[in-house]
Write an enzyme that holds these catalytic residues in place. Structure first.
Site, PDB file in Angstrom:
ATOM      1  N   GLY A   1      41.263 -27.627 -22.925  1.00  0.00           N
ATOM      2  CA  GLY A   1      41.421 -27.863 -24.367  1.00  0.00           C
ATOM      3  C   GLY A   1      42.566 -28.825 -24.618  1.00  0.00           C
ATOM      4  O   GLY A   1      43.273 -28.742 -25.626  1.00  0.00           O
ATOM      5  N   ALA A   2      42.732 -29.765 -23.687  1.00  0.00           N
ATOM      6  CA  ALA A   2      43.928 -30.610 -23.671  1.00  0.00           C
ATOM      7  C   ALA A   2      44.026 -31.547 -24.874  1.00  0.00           C
ATOM      8  O   ALA A   2      45.117 -32.020 -25.186  1.00  0.00           O
ATOM      9  CB  ALA A   2      43.972 -31.402 -22.363  1.00  0.00           C
TER      10      ALA A   2
ATOM     11  N   ARG B   1      39.828 -19.162 -34.529  1.00  0.00           N
ATOM     12  CA  ARG B   1      39.199 -18.498 -35.687  1.00  0.00           C
ATOM     13  C   ARG B   1      39.598 -19.194 -36.969  1.00  0.00           C
ATOM     14  O   ARG B   1      40.604 -19.914 -37.033  1.00  0.00           O
ATOM     15  CB  ARG B   1      39.569 -17.020 -35.730  1.00  0.00           C
TER      16      ARG B   1
ATOM     17  N   GLY C   1      43.175 -18.965 -24.972  1.00  0.00           N
ATOM     18  CA  GLY C   1      41.986 -18.976 -25.850  1.00  0.00           C
ATOM     19  C   GLY C   1      41.599 -17.559 -26.250  1.00  0.00           C
ATOM     20  O   GLY C   1      41.592 -16.654 -25.418  1.00  0.00           O
TER      21      GLY C   1
ATOM     22  N   HIS D   1      46.092  -8.627 -27.838  1.00  0.00           N
ATOM     23  CA  HIS D   1      46.551  -9.665 -28.772  1.00  0.00           C
ATOM     24  C   HIS D   1      45.626  -9.618 -29.995  1.00  0.00           C
ATOM     25  O   HIS D   1      44.681 -10.390 -30.120  1.00  0.00           O
ATOM     26  CB  HIS D   1      46.517 -11.039 -28.099  1.00  0.00           C
TER      27      HIS D   1
ATOM     28  N   ASP E   1      53.233 -12.760 -29.681  1.00  0.00           N
ATOM     29  CA  ASP E   1      53.494 -11.510 -30.412  1.00  0.00           C
ATOM     30  C   ASP E   1      54.911 -11.010 -30.103  1.00  0.00           C
ATOM     31  O   ASP E   1      55.615 -10.530 -30.992  1.00  0.00           O
ATOM     32  CB  ASP E   1      52.457 -10.453 -29.998  1.00  0.00           C
TER      33      ASP E   1
HETATM   34  P1  NAD Z   1      41.521 -26.584 -31.149  1.00  0.00           P
HETATM   35  O1  NAD Z   1      40.142 -26.451 -31.690  1.00  0.00           O
HETATM   36  O2  NAD Z   1      42.499 -27.461 -31.827  1.00  0.00           O
HETATM   37  O3  NAD Z   1      41.428 -27.088 -29.646  1.00  0.00           O
HETATM   38  C1  NAD Z   1      40.606 -26.484 -28.715  1.00  0.00           C
HETATM   39  C2  NAD Z   1      40.174 -27.568 -27.751  1.00  0.00           C
HETATM   40  O4  NAD Z   1      39.452 -26.951 -26.699  1.00  0.00           O
HETATM   41  C3  NAD Z   1      39.224 -28.597 -28.394  1.00  0.00           C
HETATM   42  O5  NAD Z   1      39.729 -29.906 -28.154  1.00  0.00           O
HETATM   43  C4  NAD Z   1      37.902 -28.359 -27.668  1.00  0.00           C
HETATM   44  O6  NAD Z   1      37.154 -29.556 -27.477  1.00  0.00           O
HETATM   45  C5  NAD Z   1      38.388 -27.772 -26.350  1.00  0.00           C
HETATM   46  N1  NAD Z   1      37.394 -26.966 -25.648  1.00  0.00           N
HETATM   47  C6  NAD Z   1      36.463 -26.151 -26.166  1.00  0.00           C
HETATM   48  N2  NAD Z   1      35.722 -25.632 -25.174  1.00  0.00           N
HETATM   49  C7  NAD Z   1      36.234 -26.088 -24.014  1.00  0.00           C
HETATM   50  C8  NAD Z   1      35.887 -25.912 -22.656  1.00  0.00           C
HETATM   51  N3  NAD Z   1      34.867 -25.145 -22.297  1.00  0.00           N
HETATM   52  N4  NAD Z   1      36.604 -26.548 -21.733  1.00  0.00           N
HETATM   53  C9  NAD Z   1      37.634 -27.351 -22.069  1.00  0.00           C
HETATM   54  N5  NAD Z   1      38.009 -27.583 -23.347  1.00  0.00           N
HETATM   55  C10 NAD Z   1      37.299 -26.944 -24.305  1.00  0.00           C
HETATM   56  O7  NAD Z   1      42.078 -25.104 -30.955  1.00  0.00           O
HETATM   57  P2  NAD Z   1      43.601 -24.661 -30.714  1.00  0.00           P
HETATM   58  O8  NAD Z   1      44.244 -24.455 -32.012  1.00  0.00           O
HETATM   59  O9  NAD Z   1      44.221 -25.533 -29.701  1.00  0.00           O
HETATM   60  O10 NAD Z   1      43.358 -23.184 -30.126  1.00  0.00           O
HETATM   61  C11 NAD Z   1      42.756 -22.986 -28.881  1.00  0.00           C
HETATM   62  C12 NAD Z   1      42.523 -21.495 -28.629  1.00  0.00           C
HETATM   63  O11 NAD Z   1      43.772 -20.820 -28.533  1.00  0.00           O
HETATM   64  C13 NAD Z   1      41.759 -20.784 -29.756  1.00  0.00           C
HETATM   65  O12 NAD Z   1      40.836 -19.875 -29.178  1.00  0.00           O
HETATM   66  C14 NAD Z   1      42.851 -20.031 -30.497  1.00  0.00           C
HETATM   67  O13 NAD Z   1      42.355 -18.924 -31.198  1.00  0.00           O
HETATM   68  C15 NAD Z   1      43.722 -19.620 -29.336  1.00  0.00           C
HETATM   69  N6  NAD Z   1      45.103 -19.209 -29.662  1.00  0.00           N
HETATM   70  C16 NAD Z   1      45.606 -18.148 -28.961  1.00  0.00           C
HETATM   71  C17 NAD Z   1      46.897 -17.714 -29.196  1.00  0.00           C
HETATM   72  C18 NAD Z   1      47.468 -16.535 -28.432  1.00  0.00           C
HETATM   73  O14 NAD Z   1      48.578 -16.078 -28.799  1.00  0.00           O
HETATM   74  N7  NAD Z   1      46.825 -16.003 -27.409  1.00  0.00           N
HETATM   75  C19 NAD Z   1      47.672 -18.374 -30.154  1.00  0.00           C
HETATM   76  C20 NAD Z   1      47.134 -19.447 -30.850  1.00  0.00           C
HETATM   77  C21 NAD Z   1      45.822 -19.850 -30.587  1.00  0.00           C
HETATM   78  C1  LMR Z   2      47.779 -16.316 -33.306  1.00  0.00           C
HETATM   79  O1  LMR Z   2      48.130 -15.161 -33.107  1.00  0.00           O
HETATM   80  O2  LMR Z   2      48.420 -17.085 -34.054  1.00  0.00           O
HETATM   81  C2  LMR Z   2      46.550 -16.846 -32.608  1.00  0.00           C
HETATM   82  O3  LMR Z   2      45.929 -15.848 -31.848  1.00  0.00           O
HETATM   83  C3  LMR Z   2      45.606 -17.514 -33.533  1.00  0.00           C
HETATM   84  C4  LMR Z   2      44.875 -16.517 -34.403  1.00  0.00           C
HETATM   85  O4  LMR Z   2      43.654 -16.599 -34.469  1.00  0.00           O
HETATM   86  O5  LMR Z   2      45.542 -15.699 -35.026  1.00  0.00           O
END
Ligand code: NAD
Ligand code: LMR
Length: 328
Positions: free
Chosen positions: A12-13, A95, A133, A190, A162
């Site tokens: 997701g770079a 989401r 993710g 999470h 968190d």
């Molecule tokens: P984003 O949509 O800006 O970026 C995601 C990127 O991943 C996109 O560029 C997309 O093309 C790419 N992607 C999708 N499927 C892929 C695959 N199979 N292989 C490689 N790349 C792929 O989203 P974001 O804001 O960067 O968030 C990414 C994820 O992180 C989301 O699922 C979000 O909910 C999660 N997240 C988790 C936490 C946590 O605390 N665990 C915190 C924030 C966000």
């Molecule tokens: C967060 O905690 O900010 C991330 O997991 C993004 C989300 O969907 O809440």
């Protein structure tokens, strides 16, 4: 003599977390200011995503980071994960308003079966994997189960955001510095069911719980604020957290690799049965890290309220696990 580069894959770079993450990894904030890195960047094959990734790589080039020993763009995890030391699995759908993270399982779970299999096939046997993710715990569980030849302990899920959110709320309430709070942790998933637990926390040797004094605040303000912070950010920004998520990913991987010097941090890790959590459940635990390994903090008393909270978050993880059993 300079160190050999470590290979770091980021998926997701070209996404929003990626944009806050890559520059900090390349500048040495994650693996150390003396540790060269090679970035192996994965995006979906889609032309637009690959083009955006090229743009990010141009910017990385333009920073002339002394520690950036190389970088490559990939659309296939089998090449992106070749011989890697670290994997930050960020690429997945975020989401939107009104959704819970587990609503993303249908869209995201398959990504982590494919990527788990690719890690199994081509990554270093010592690879350290952090799943960002969402839903992070269950996606990490899926990746771990899809990689039977790798040690389970190599797979972790991000609860550090968190943990950091909890620290900031506690510091503000008690009027103390974040850096002075020790032995705080978050148990479980999470998701809003996570249990942020400051019963053991101290500030310069004094009990933080005693300093706060206000028992009601824990249930009516602290737990809901930390638990629902992700949704509050989405509501305010129209997009999910990115810079703070990238920061937490850096904290998680840095501490795992370089150690915590006895300090507690929270990591989502496969349970070894500690605190009655079924083996392999990807659960947030208090840990310390040393020599590239994490160790669960043992022997903490779990009172009735805490046990109820832990049971609730475990029940949710079990439900998510059941929902993906067909993929495993
Ligand atoms: P984003 O949509 O800006 O970026 C995601 C990127 O991943 C996109 O560029 C997309 O093309 C790419 N992607 C999708 N499927 C892929 C695959 N199979 N292989 C490689 N790349 C792929 O989203 P974001 O804001 O960067 O968030 C990414 C994820 O992180 C989301 O699922 C979000 O909910 C999660 N997240 C988790 C936490 C946590 O605390 N665990 C915190 C924030 C966000
Ligand atoms: C967060 O905690 O900010 C991330 O997991 C993004 C989300 O969907 O809440």
């Amino acid at each position: 003599m300079s160190k050999a580069p470590m290979k770091v894959a980021v998926t997701g770079a070209a996404g929003q977390i990626g944009y806050s993450l890559l520059f900090r990894i390349a500048s040495g904030e994650m693996l150390g200011k003396d540790q060269p890195v090679e970035l192996q960047l994965l995006e979906i094959p889609d032309e637009k995503a690959q083009k955006a990734l090229k743009g990010v790589m141009m910017e990385l080039e333009d920073c002339a980071f002394p520690l950036l020993a190389g970088m490559s763009a990939h659309s296939d995890p089998m090449t992106a994960f070749k011989d890697i030391d670290c994997a930050l699995l960020v690429g997945a759908r975020p989401r939107g308003p009104g959704m819970e993270r587990k609503d993303l399982l249908a869209a995201n779970a398959q990504i982590f079966t494919a990527q788990g299999k690719a890690l199994n096939a081509v990554a270093k046997r010592t690879v350290k994997v952090l799943v960002v993710g969402n839903p992070a715990n269950t996606n990490a569980y899926i990746a771990m189960k899809s990689a039977p030849d790798l040690p389970k302990k190599n797979f972790t899920a991000m609860l550090r955001l968190d943990h950091n959110r909890g620290l900031s709320q506690l510091a503000a309430k008690a009027g103390v510095a974040v850096a002075d709070i020790e032995t705080f942790c978050v148990w479980g998933n999470h998701s809003p069911t996570m249990y942020a637990d400051y019963r053991f926390a101290t500030v310069k040797g004094k009990s933080l719980k005693d300093m706060i004094g206000d028992e009601e605040w824990n249930r009516t303000a602290f737990l809901p604020t930390v638990g629902k912070r992700g949704a509050a950010i989405i509501e305010a920004r129209g997009l999910s957290s990115a810079a703070s998520a990238a920061n937490a990913a850096i904290d998680h991987m840095r501490d795992w690799v370089l150690g915590t010097q006895g300090k507690w941090v929270t990591m989502g890790i496969p349970s070894d049965g500690s605190y009655g959590i079924p083996v392999d459940t990807m659960f947030g635990y208090p840990v310390t890290c040393e020599g590239g390994e994490y160790k669960i903090v043992q022997g903490l008393a779990i009172d009735e309220f805490s046990q109820t909270c832990i049971n609730k978050t475990l029940a949710e993880l079990n439900e998510e696990k059941d929902g993906v059993s067909h993929l495993l």
